[in-house]
Write a protein that holds these residues in place. Structure first.
Motif, PDB file in Angstrom:
ATOM      1  N   ARG A 203       1.735  -2.942   9.010  1.00 44.66           N
ATOM      2  CA  ARG A 203       0.710  -3.878   8.268  1.00 44.66           C
ATOM      3  C   ARG A 203       0.774  -3.851   6.627  1.00 44.66           C
ATOM      4  N   ARG A 204       0.207  -2.421   6.616  1.00 44.11           N
ATOM      5  CA  ARG A 204       0.329  -2.303   5.208  1.00 44.11           C
ATOM      6  C   ARG A 204       0.150  -0.935   5.029  1.00 44.11           C
TER       7      ARG A 204
ATOM      8  N   GLY B 261       0.705  -1.259   0.327  1.00 40.77           N
ATOM      9  CA  GLY B 261       0.115   0.096  -0.072  1.00 40.77           C
ATOM     10  C   GLY B 261       0.749   0.871  -0.013  1.00 40.77           C
ATOM     11  N   ILE B 262       2.119   1.183  -0.604  1.00 37.84           N
ATOM     12  CA  ILE B 262       2.923   2.762   0.448  1.00 37.84           C
ATOM     13  C   ILE B 262       2.536   3.683  -1.214  1.00 37.84           C
ATOM     14  N   SER B 263       1.928   2.384  -2.755  1.00 36.97           N
ATOM     15  CA  SER B 263       2.191   3.809  -3.478  1.00 36.97           C
ATOM     16  C   SER B 263       1.474   4.530  -3.034  1.00 36.97           C
ATOM     17  N   ASP B 264       0.166   3.579  -2.548  1.00 38.16           N
ATOM     18  CA  ASP B 264      -1.620   4.374  -2.528  1.00 38.16           C
ATOM     19  C   ASP B 264      -1.660   5.133  -1.490  1.00 38.16           C
ATOM     20  N   PHE B 265       0.301   5.883  -0.316  1.00 38.98           N
ATOM     21  CA  PHE B 265      -0.145   6.905   0.271  1.00 38.98           C
ATOM     22  C   PHE B 265      -0.378   7.750  -0.345  1.00 38.98           C
ATOM     23  N   LYS B 266      -1.025   9.091  -0.242  1.00 41.21           N
ATOM     24  CA  LYS B 266      -1.617  10.470  -0.563  1.00 41.21           C
ATOM     25  C   LYS B 266      -0.178  11.438   0.189  1.00 41.21           C
TER      26      LYS B 266
ATOM     27  N   TYR C 165      -4.426   7.747   4.195  1.00 42.51           N
ATOM     28  CA  TYR C 165      -3.969   8.466   4.178  1.00 42.51           C
ATOM     29  C   TYR C 165      -2.830   8.436   5.252  1.00 42.51           C
ATOM     30  N   GLY C 166      -2.309   7.282   5.795  1.00 43.00           N
ATOM     31  CA  GLY C 166      -1.816   6.696   7.135  1.00 43.00           C
ATOM     32  C   GLY C 166      -1.260   5.023   6.792  1.00 43.00           C
ATOM     33  N   ALA C 167      -1.654   4.688   8.394  1.00 42.91           N
ATOM     34  CA  ALA C 167      -0.833   3.488   8.245  1.00 42.91           C
ATOM     35  C   ALA C 167      -2.033   2.700   9.376  1.00 42.91           C
ATOM     36  N   GLU C 168      -1.467   0.845   8.785  1.00 45.34           N
ATOM     37  CA  GLU C 168      -2.268   0.536   9.618  1.00 45.34           C
ATOM     38  C   GLU C 168      -1.586  -0.589  10.210  1.00 45.34           C
ATOM     39  N   PHE C 169      -1.438  -1.049  11.871  1.00 45.90           N
ATOM     40  CA  PHE C 169       0.723  -1.770  12.441  1.00 45.90           C
ATOM     41  C   PHE C 169      -0.439  -3.009  12.609  1.00 45.90           C
ATOM     42  N   ALA C 170       1.194  -3.490  13.035  1.00 40.90           N
ATOM     43  CA  ALA C 170       0.485  -5.383  13.153  1.00 40.90           C
ATOM     44  C   ALA C 170       0.008  -4.923  14.534  1.00 40.90           C
TER      45      ALA C 170
ATOM     46  N   GLU D 133      -3.393   4.528  12.619  1.00 44.13           N
ATOM     47  CA  GLU D 133      -3.486   6.136  12.495  1.00 44.13           C
ATOM     48  C   GLU D 133      -2.404   7.306  11.272  1.00 44.13           C
ATOM     49  N   GLU D 134      -3.465   8.380  10.909  1.00 42.16           N
ATOM     50  CA  GLU D 134      -3.283   8.780  10.072  1.00 42.16           C
ATOM     51  C   GLU D 134      -1.559   9.832   9.698  1.00 42.16           C
ATOM     52  N   PHE D 135      -1.279  10.170   9.493  1.00 42.12           N
ATOM     53  CA  PHE D 135       0.193  10.742   9.006  1.00 42.12           C
ATOM     54  C   PHE D 135      -0.262  11.634   7.671  1.00 42.12           C
ATOM     55  N   ASP D 136       0.883  12.523   7.961  1.00 39.22           N
ATOM     56  CA  ASP D 136       1.166  13.840   6.920  1.00 39.22           C
ATOM     57  C   ASP D 136       2.873  13.211   5.799  1.00 39.22           C
ATOM     58  N   SER D 137       3.206  12.499   6.311  1.00 44.89           N
ATOM     59  CA  SER D 137       4.759  12.521   5.878  1.00 44.89           C
ATOM     60  C   SER D 137       4.951  10.852   6.113  1.00 44.89           C
TER      61      SER D 137
END
Length: 415
Positions: A315-316, A171-176, A320-325, A330-334
């Motif tokens: 995990r992926r 999913g890293i290529s989908d992160f905005k 707008y963020g990441a899902e953890f193990a 959570e959402e992140f800007d960078s």
């Protein structure tokens, strides 16, 4: 085949040499001494050692400066992790006015002064596409973007950090938001007020997290594996220097126990803050796997205070963020990928006896990792930093010097 010798009087590449232009449809240059690939600390160290022994050489460097990794791909607040006496290159100490832990700019100035002192003049912007041993001629053929070089000895000094590691996280290529590798990170000021996820918890990941935190970013640090964190100094003395001294007198396991005791007294129990330690000690782990313990310069205090948040493995990525193990999102800007570097030797060196095709490191472990077959050498692949590179450089130069003097003497007698 027409061969036209051309004698160059200038001290180009660090030593006087003769060129031969071979009429093979492309320019081919003969280098009587070794060709060194890379003008970082390892390449400069072995060049200086060869210069001291009167052996001519040529350095090929893909960038436009010496020490390009330090100059072009490191963050501004970077300092040497070890005291300067453990980071000196052969035959030239750091200036006495430099602090115990020189800054990035100071180290770059040291490398430039080192090259000037030994009259080391690399050929810049020489991108090596391939290097192979021609058994019919008994020489190495090194092909760059400009021409082909032929030599009796080839020294690979591109080091352990030749290219960045970019993990393929789902999913890293989908992160905005913004995603950059640590090699592109310079200063935390541009992330002020941002919510930033730092992936990678080695020394770079910890220091980038600290820099971001000091610039008012909201930082989360991914800690996926177990790791050792040690204070940079114990009782006012370098932890690294102290451990080296203790190793002269005590078995490794006792030194590891002492370091862990001091770490617990200084930092506390890191497990309480989401960082579990490996089952083996920090020095044993370094020796067996090459993984360096984190030498803390303030990041762990920010973790304990909650200013840097420790999160589990990813995990992926989401839009707008990441899902953890552990399942939380959570959402992140960078996102800053402090995921390190790797060797790229196997992408251009056409041989499979000396370097491991899987990781680009010599197959034989330190201290027998510096010499291959057919005049092939490696410098800076010890997993022991600048101290290891200097150790390699001296051994390589001594070996080539013996062969050079023997062959030169033979030619003089024959003449």
């Amino acid at each position: 085949m027409a061969v036209v010798p051309i004698t160059r009087n200038e001290d180009e590449g660090g030593g006087m040499y003769h060129e031969m232009i071979m009429n093979l449809g492309s320019k081919c240059i003969w280098i009587p001494g070794p060709v060194i690939i890379g003008a970082g600390p390892s390449g400069l160290a072995v060049a200086a050692c060869l210069k001291e022994r009167g052996v001519p050489f040529l350095i090929l460097e893909k960038e436009s400066c010496v020490g390009s990794l330090w100059k072009l791909k490191t963050y501004d607040r970077l300092q040497l992790h070890l005291p300067k006496k453990f980071c000196e290159l052969p035959y030239m100490p750091f200036p006495p006015e430099f602090p115990e832990y020189p800054t990035k700019e100071q180290f770059i100035s040291y490398l430039e002064a080192y090259a000037k002192h030994f009259s080391i003049k690399p050929k810049f912007r020489q991108v090596v596409g391939s290097a192979s041993y021609d058994s019919s001629l008994g020489f190495w053929r090194v092909k760059s973007n400009e021409c082909e070089y032929m030599c009796r000895w080839l020294i690979v000094a591109t080091g352990e950090n030749a290219e960045p590691v970019l993990p393929d996280i789902p999913g890293i290529s989908d992160f905005k938001g913004r995603v950059l590798h640590g090699s592109k990170y310079r200063d935390g000021a541009e992330f002020k007020g941002n919510k930033v996820l730092v992936v990678g918890c080695g020394n770079s990941g910890m220091e980038i997290s600290l820099d971001l935190c000091n610039n008012c970013a909201r930082v989360s640090l991914v800690v996926r594996d177990k790791l050792h964190i040690l204070p940079r100094e114990i009782f006012g003395t370098s932890t690294f220097g102290l451990s080296m001294w203790l190793m002269k007198w005590f078995p490794l396991k006792y030194v590891d126990k002492f370091l862990l005791l001091c770490s617990r007294m200084t930092l506390g129990d890191t497990k309480r803050n989401g960082i579990k330690r490996p089952e083996i000690g920090p020095i044993e782990q370094k020796n067996s796997t090459g993984k360096t313990p984190v030498l803390d310069i303030g990041a762990f205090a920010k973790i304990k205070s909650g200013q840097i948040k420790v999160v589990s493995g990813i995990r992926r990525f989401t839009t707008y963020g990441a899902e953890f193990a552990d399942g939380h999102v959570e959402e992140f800007d960078s996102v800053v990928l402090a995921t390190g570097y790797r060797s790229n030797v196997t992408s251009w060196l056409k041989e499979d006896n000396f370097f491991n095709q899987k990781d680009g490191y010599p197959k034989n472990p330190f201290p027998n990792n510096w010499k291959g077959r057919n005049g092939l050498y490696g410098v800076g692949f010890t997993k022991r930093g600048l101290l290891g590179a200097s150790f390699d450089a001296k051994r390589v130069a001594e070996d080539i010097s013996r062969r050079w003097n023997s062959e030169t003497k033979h030619l003089r007698i024959k003449a």
